[in-house]
Design a protein around this motif. Sequence first.
Motif, PDB file in Angstrom:
ATOM      1  N   UNK A   1       0.855  -1.191   0.000  1.00 18.16           N
ATOM      2  CA  UNK A   1       0.000   0.000   0.000  1.00 18.16           C
ATOM      3  C   UNK A   1       0.886   1.234   0.000  1.00 18.16           C
ATOM      4  N   UNK A   2       1.680   1.370  -1.046  1.00 18.05           N
ATOM      5  CA  UNK A   2       2.639   2.466  -1.134  1.00 18.05           C
ATOM      6  C   UNK A   2       1.899   3.781  -1.336  1.00 18.05           C
ATOM      7  N   UNK A   3       2.196   4.745  -0.475  1.00 15.79           N
ATOM      8  CA  UNK A   3       1.621   6.077  -0.599  1.00 15.79           C
ATOM      9  C   UNK A   3       2.666   7.048  -1.128  1.00 15.79           C
ATOM     10  N   UNK A   4       2.278   8.296  -1.319  1.00 11.99           N
ATOM     11  CA  UNK A   4       3.134   9.257  -2.010  1.00 11.99           C
ATOM     12  C   UNK A   4       4.487   9.419  -1.312  1.00 11.99           C
ATOM     13  N   UNK A   5       4.477   9.596   0.004  1.00  7.64           N
ATOM     14  CA  UNK A   5       5.735   9.838   0.714  1.00  7.64           C
ATOM     15  C   UNK A   5       6.692   8.662   0.553  1.00  7.64           C
ATOM     16  N   UNK A   6       6.179   7.439   0.676  1.00  8.17           N
ATOM     17  CA  UNK A   6       7.033   6.259   0.516  1.00  8.17           C
ATOM     18  C   UNK A   6       7.511   6.139  -0.922  1.00  8.17           C
ATOM     19  N   UNK A   7       6.641   6.463  -1.880  1.00 10.60           N
ATOM     20  CA  UNK A   7       7.018   6.399  -3.294  1.00 10.60           C
ATOM     21  C   UNK A   7       8.130   7.399  -3.601  1.00 10.60           C
ATOM     22  N   UNK A   8       8.031   8.600  -3.030  1.00  9.44           N
ATOM     23  CA  UNK A   8       9.090   9.602  -3.214  1.00  9.44           C
ATOM     24  C   UNK A   8      10.405   9.091  -2.640  1.00  9.44           C
ATOM     25  N   UNK A   9      10.335   8.477  -1.465  1.00  8.05           N
ATOM     26  CA  UNK A   9      11.544   7.905  -0.854  1.00  8.05           C
ATOM     27  C   UNK A   9      12.165   6.844  -1.766  1.00  8.05           C
TER      28      UNK A   9
END
Length: 276
Positions: free
Chosen positions: A226-234
């Motif tokens: 359940x990747x969200x924006x902050x994790x995707x940016x990381x």
Amino acid sequence: MVWPSRVYWILLAPLPLFLAVTYVMPFLMVAGWSVTDPQPGFAQYGRVLGDPTVLGVLLRTMRIGIVATAVSVTLGYAVAYNWVFGPLWRQRLIEYCVLIPFWISVLIRAFGWLILLRSNGLVNEGLADLGLIDEPLALVRNEFGTIIGMVHFLIPFAVFPIASALRQIDVRILQAASGLGAGRMRIFWQVTLPMAMTGVVGAAIIVFVFALGFFITPAILGGGRSVMVAEFIYLQLFQTVNWGLAAAMSMVLLIFISVLGLGLRKAMRIDKLVGR
């Protein structure tokens, strides 16, 4: 002799200097990366708006954020109502329950929920011992677990603005409505909720902004599913080394949050949220 106005500006100078170094300069660097990496242009913004993978992350973030906000504000209203109008012992108990979570790291809270909700965790083992389930429920490494962890973190941030709005309600108005024959539900829908709507809307916007930037909780309880924006940016920064796309997504998220902030300022006066 130093004029008072000069003293005022001398004392104030460190704050804008600090903000310029810690916020403005990094912001300009990120904005520059979004249009220069890997080559000059707005290709990364086009990818944010056109790549199915990126759009999927954005939509998932919005969906999880909306659900977590709705649940947090609903539960936060119930807590705030009892905090404001409940008996003294209940008010004291709620104060401790609301304030103590601020002393606990979000990382510890996320791992605590992981222990509770995993396949061999306390929740599944308890349900199995009661004979309610035959096999473990999938409570983590999905959106459900992510939302639970987020709601646990966000409820206090919903409680404070709602409680502030409820405290501005004159109790005599509720007593008058009750004396005229209105039941509890009617008083809630026609008196209490409309008069506290400033706090409810403010809480919803504040909580939603927090939800959009969650990183640790989705990473632990979502388990990479359940990747969200902050994790995707990381991931774009430190695994795929695509700094341009990460910067573009950061700018899009920042612009969206800024629009929400302007909407909050236009919809209500900020001083009402802090009880002035």
